[in-house]
Design a protein around this motif. Structure first.
Motif, mmCIF file in Angstrom:
data_model
loop_
_atom_site.group_PDB
_atom_site.id
_atom_site.type_symbol
_atom_site.label_atom_id
_atom_site.label_comp_id
_atom_site.label_asym_id
_atom_site.label_seq_id
_atom_site.Cartn_x
_atom_site.Cartn_y
_atom_site.Cartn_z
ATOM 1 N N LYS A 88 2.830 -8.121 28.921
ATOM 2 C CA LYS A 88 1.581 -8.799 29.236
ATOM 3 C C LYS A 88 0.463 -7.778 29.376
ATOM 4 O O LYS A 88 0.582 -6.804 30.120
ATOM 5 N N GLU A 92 -2.799 -11.680 27.857
ATOM 6 C CA GLU A 92 -1.957 -12.264 26.816
ATOM 7 C C GLU A 92 -0.521 -11.779 26.969
ATOM 8 O O GLU A 92 -0.274 -10.597 27.210
ATOM 9 N N ARG A 94 3.267 -11.606 25.131
ATOM 10 C CA ARG A 94 3.964 -11.697 23.848
ATOM 11 C C ARG A 94 5.415 -11.284 24.037
ATOM 12 O O ARG A 94 5.707 -10.301 24.712
ATOM 13 N N ALA A 108 0.108 -12.200 17.799
ATOM 14 C CA ALA A 108 -1.039 -12.553 18.640
ATOM 15 C C ALA A 108 -1.780 -13.748 18.061
ATOM 16 O O ALA A 108 -1.676 -14.064 16.868
#
Length: 252
Positions: A88, A92, A94, A108
């Motif tokens: 993180k 965001e 992933r 993304a």
């Protein structure tokens, strides 16, 4: 440059070739080497474990200082050759999945989907594991036994290592471009805290400094390990199969 520095930490100690780590012949204390061997065996026999990490990079240049932070977590199932990790940063999250020799990296926004990568035949899935990577870094270079320390109120054995250039190069991420083109990585220190009863790592801390063109970035990665030997499940989401990007994530 702060964002680049954080990117370097997220790939932690996955340093590209061209780094320099000068110094005399390294000292390797016998007691520290024995403790490292015991820790490696303990990890190999545990089968599974969990990890949580905190990332921080501070960049200085042109009379200003910028700070970037991130965090992540994951689980490793060595017996099934599977791993799941989530990083993180910048608001965001992933997720990456490793299934034997296949790596699925969440792309993304706004692209979405998962970039798919097949590891080379001479690579093994465990090379993606943060704990295996970090203990591997201590196989060469200076290594010291620092007695005991306290982690969350519990006594732990402390080892301190100074990885060599060869070790750093070996653990580079061939799928990533050099962060600064030809940076100098300096003042590398990796500390590992071990449970004195089980020899398993409970925490690690990696620190290093990157310099280039009058700018510098100091980076720190702290990782906690737990849940050794516990039952875990790592399942690849259906989206990773139906929205697979064989050429990797766009823009990366």
């Amino acid at each position: 440059m702060a964002r680049s520095a954080l990117h370097l930490v997220v790939l932690v100690c996955v340093v590209t070739a061209g780094c320099s780590v000068p110094g005399p012949e390294p000292t390797r204390q016998e007691r520290a080497v024995a403790a490292l061997d015991d820790a490696t065996t303990a990890v190999d026999t545990a089968g599974t474990y969990r990890f949580e990490l905190e990332l921080r990079a501070e960049t200085t240049g042109e009379g200003r200082t910028e700070t970037a932070e991130g965090n992540g977590s994951g689980v490793v199932d060595a017996d099934a050759r599977r791993m799941r990790s989530t990083a993180k940063r910048d608001g965001e999250a992933r997720t990456t999945y490793v299934l034997n020799r296949t790596v699925y990296r969440e792309c993304a926004d706004p692209w979405g989907g998962y970039g798919v990568e097949e590891l080379d035949e001479d690579e093994v899935w465990s090379s993606q594991s943060p704990l295996v990577r970090q203990l591997g870094l201590l196989e060469s270079g200076a290594l010291y036994y620092n007695g005991t320390d306290t982690v969350d109120g519990t006594e732990a054995t402390l080892l301190t290592g100074e990885p060599t250039e060869q070790a750093l190069t070996q653990y580079r991420d061939d799928g990533q471009s050099p962060v600064f083109g030809g940076p100098n990585v300096e003042d590398i220190r990796l500390r590992v805290w071990l449970d004195p009863e089980t020899d398993r790592p409970v925490r690690t801390e990696l620190r290093f400094r990157v310099t280039e063109d009058g700018e510098s970035a100091t980076a720190r990665l702290r990782t906690r390990y737990s849940g050794y030997g516990e039952s875990v499940t790592v399942e690849l989401p259906e989206k990773a199969r139906t929205e697979a990007r064989e050429l990797g994530c766009p823009g990366e």
